[in-house]
Design a protein around this motif. Structure first.
Motif, PDB file in Angstrom:
ATOM      1  N   TRP A 238       0.833  -1.220   0.000  1.00 51.76           N
ATOM      2  CA  TRP A 238       0.000   0.000   0.000  1.00 51.76           C
ATOM      3  C   TRP A 238       0.855   1.253   0.000  1.00 51.76           C
ATOM      4  CZ3 TRP A 238      -0.881   3.832   3.840  1.00 51.76           C
ATOM      5  CH2 TRP A 238      -1.929   4.697   3.560  1.00 51.76           C
ATOM      6  N   LEU A 239       1.886   1.255   0.840  1.00 45.36           N
ATOM      7  CA  LEU A 239       2.769   2.422   0.904  1.00 45.36           C
ATOM      8  C   LEU A 239       3.464   2.661  -0.426  1.00 45.36           C
ATOM      9  CD1 LEU A 239       4.359   1.710   4.403  1.00 45.36           C
ATOM     10  CD2 LEU A 239       2.910   3.675   3.848  1.00 45.36           C
ATOM     11  N   SER A 240       3.941   1.580  -1.051  1.00 48.11           N
ATOM     12  CA  SER A 240       4.638   1.720  -2.330  1.00 48.11           C
ATOM     13  C   SER A 240       3.705   2.246  -3.409  1.00 48.11           C
ATOM     14  CB  SER A 240       5.219   0.362  -2.741  1.00 48.11           C
ATOM     15  OG  SER A 240       5.840   0.440  -3.998  1.00 48.11           O
ATOM     16  N   ALA A 241       2.469   1.728  -3.436  1.00 51.48           N
ATOM     17  CA  ALA A 241       1.504   2.179  -4.448  1.00 51.48           C
ATOM     18  C   ALA A 241       1.168   3.651  -4.263  1.00 51.48           C
ATOM     19  CB  ALA A 241       0.243   1.329  -4.376  1.00 51.48           C
ATOM     20  N   ARG A 242       1.005   4.089  -2.997  1.00 50.93           N
ATOM     21  CA  ARG A 242       0.696   5.494  -2.728  1.00 50.93           C
ATOM     22  C   ARG A 242       1.807   6.406  -3.215  1.00 50.93           C
ATOM     23  NH1 ARG A 242      -2.479   8.250  -0.164  1.00 50.93           N
ATOM     24  NH2 ARG A 242      -0.842   9.624   0.577  1.00 50.93           N
ATOM     25  N   ARG A 243       3.019   6.065  -2.878  1.00 55.89           N
ATOM     26  CA  ARG A 243       4.127   6.968  -3.167  1.00 55.89           C
ATOM     27  C   ARG A 243       4.495   6.954  -4.645  1.00 55.89           C
ATOM     28  NH1 ARG A 243       7.401   5.974   2.557  1.00 55.89           N
ATOM     29  NH2 ARG A 243       5.697   6.808   3.829  1.00 55.89           N
ATOM     30  N   LYS A 244       4.341   5.800  -5.292  1.00 51.48           N
ATOM     31  CA  LYS A 244       4.583   5.781  -6.731  1.00 51.48           C
ATOM     32  C   LYS A 244       3.543   6.609  -7.460  1.00 51.48           C
ATOM     33  CE  LYS A 244       7.013   1.358  -7.126  1.00 51.48           C
ATOM     34  NZ  LYS A 244       6.939  -0.034  -7.654  1.00 51.48           N
ATOM     35  N   GLY A 245       2.276   6.519  -7.009  1.00 48.39           N
ATOM     36  CA  GLY A 245       1.225   7.327  -7.625  1.00 48.39           C
ATOM     37  C   GLY A 245       1.466   8.804  -7.450  1.00 48.39           C
ATOM     38  N   ALA A 246       1.935   9.204  -6.256  1.00 52.01           N
ATOM     39  CA  ALA A 246       2.212  10.614  -6.013  1.00 52.01           C
ATOM     40  C   ALA A 246       3.368  11.102  -6.872  1.00 52.01           C
ATOM     41  CB  ALA A 246       2.520  10.832  -4.535  1.00 52.01           C
ATOM     42  N   GLU A 247       4.420  10.258  -7.006  1.00 51.02           N
ATOM     43  CA  GLU A 247       5.562  10.656  -7.824  1.00 51.02           C
ATOM     44  C   GLU A 247       5.181  10.808  -9.285  1.00 51.02           C
ATOM     45  OE1 GLU A 247       8.424   7.669  -7.091  1.00 51.02           O
ATOM     46  OE2 GLU A 247       8.882   8.339  -5.047  1.00 51.02           O
TER      47      GLU A 247
END
Length: 454
Positions: free
Chosen positions: A115-124
């Motif tokens: 979940w954390l990886s998906a959130r931060r990749k989406g933000a980037e």
């Protein structure tokens, strides 16, 4: 906040709660008993498994270092609650605030890491060089200009009609308002909504409640009618006003006034956060203070009836971010732009002023915005003391004493302030207006942490 060992206080966590029941339920879960496999990372994530009524524990994870978004921490929980944050997220953060190692440093488990990886990749991807462009100028500026002109014509028609109704009221006598009831004002407010002037509609609705507000209501009615008349005239003659005051009039009437000008980056101290609600909308106000620029700024966030606004910044944190101001004389409202670091606790305090200086600042602000109900100010070294049927904040150096607003005297926060003071001077941030001072946050003497009062 991204460094291990830098923790929020319990008050800062509970300030995130969407309502009182969630705050109470979250507090009950802020102990080690229901939690297992809890951990936190140096990148600003906290996670854990919370035992529930079923056989499978709830998976809860909080992204504290949500540095790319503008809504503060982000939450994920496998429970069915529709509240954000849910009681499990609040309980996990309360567990994390302790310094006893109940939430040790660790690597996130797979379910939290995904979940954390998906959130931060989406933000980037949204902020990267190849990201989709955000909202910009209208594709057809001429069409937008015509729409703005049509709306201005409707507002002008509404303001003209409202002037006639105010004249009729004064011609018939203020006392007649007590017999006409609320229906007349609600119908007038509906006419202002039709005229696309929600600001005028809101002030008209306030007129309807004045006749039942107790002794002295005719004076209050006349005062509010005068302010409404002044706003009408300001709109009808806006071309003769200075640009800044004309912007204030447009904002007070209810026209959208998007943020303009260059953003200001600073380390913004979160001074206060509180919600007000009506039948259709919940409004959250967050007061900030720039530790370098010295400016006070207001963030507004909205939620539909029954829903809490998304933006939440606990009191006592500092935020390294950019703010862009809205136009208007004395306008404090800003939009939150890019955040450069996660919100983190700070020992910084806003510089305070005397009670006499506070009233002077409110008077100066009224010159720029005559419809201003209050002005944000920090009082230094004041002592809460009882006075007549209410309370006042007395200047410890022997200056003026500011009465506490009647609405604030009935809140638990006042007694929290009295207990915090214990008869000694405290620093208090709040809103100073014509009805008195509304305390919102206090700092005890020394290096004590900020204590929310609302």
């Amino acid at each position: 906040m991204t460094q291990q060992g830098v923790r929020w206080t319990a008050d800062q966590v509970l300030a995130l709660a969407p309502d009182t029941p969630s705050r109470k339920a979250g507090s009950r879960l802020g102990i080690a008993g229901p939690w297992s496999e809890a951990g936190s990372s140096g990148e600003g994530a906290v996670w854990g498994l919370c035992k529930g009524s079923g056989s499978t524990p709830y998976q809860t994870v909080v992204d504290i270092a949500d540095i790319t978004g503008s809504a503060g921490p982000a939450y994920k929980c496998s429970c069915p609650s529709r509240k954000f944050p849910c009681k499990h997220a609040l309980g996990l953060l309360l567990l994390w605030t302790g310094a006893d190692g109940r939430v040790p440093a660790a690597q996130p488990p797979e379910w939290a890491r995904e979940w954390l990886s998906a959130r931060r990749k989406g933000a980037e991807s949204k902020q990267g060089p190849d990201a989709e462009p955000g909202p910009s100028a209208p594709a057809d500026p001429e069409a937008a200009r015509r729409r703005a002109e049509r709306r201005a014509e409707r507002v002008t028609a509404g303001a003209t009609e409202l002037e006639q109704r105010l004249s009729d009221l004064l011609r018939g006598g203020i006392a007649a308002a007590e017999q006409t009831g609320y229906g007349l004002w609600e119908e007038t407010a509906a006419r202002m909504v039709d005229a696309q002037a929600p600001g005028l509609a809101a002030r008209v609705r306030e007129l309807g409640a004045i006749p039942s507000s107790g002794p002295g209501w005719p004076v209050r009615m006349l005062e509010e009618c005068a302010l409404l008349h002044l706003l009408d005239q300001g709109w009808l003659h806006r071309e003769r006003l200075p640009d800044a005051l004309a912007g204030t009039v447009r904002s007070r009437v209810g026209l959208p006034t998007p943020a303009q000008g260059p953003p200001v980056r600073d380390r913004w101290l979160v001074l206060a956060q509180y919600d007000t609600a009506d039948s259709k909308l919940t409004t959250r106000r967050i007061w900030l203070h720039g530790t370098e620029c010295g400016r006070t700024a207001l963030l507004l966030s909205y939620g539909a009836a029954g829903r809490v606004p998304a933006l939440s910044l606990p009191v006592g944190l500092a935020l390294d971010a950019e703010l862009t101001a809205h136009p208007g004389a004395g306008q404090l409202r800003t939009d939150l732009g890019e955040q450069f670091a996660a919100p983190a606790p700070t020992a910084a305090r806003p510089p305070g002023v005397s009670t006499a200086q506070a009233t002077s600042r409110y008077g100066e602000a009224l010159r720029m915005d005559p419809w201003l109900d209050s002005w944000p100010v920090t009082l230094r070294e004041v002592i809460p003391t009882p006075h007549a049927d209410g309370w006042q904040l007395a200047d410890a150096e022997g200056g003026l004493a500011l009465p506490v607003t009647p609405s604030a005297t009935s809140r638990p926060g006042l007694w929290r302030l009295v207990a915090l003071s214990g008869g000694a001077p405290v620093t208090v941030f709040g809103e100073c207006g014509h009805q008195g001072f509304t305390p919102l946050t206090a700092w005890p003497q020394g290096t004590g942490e900020a204590v929310p009062l609302c």
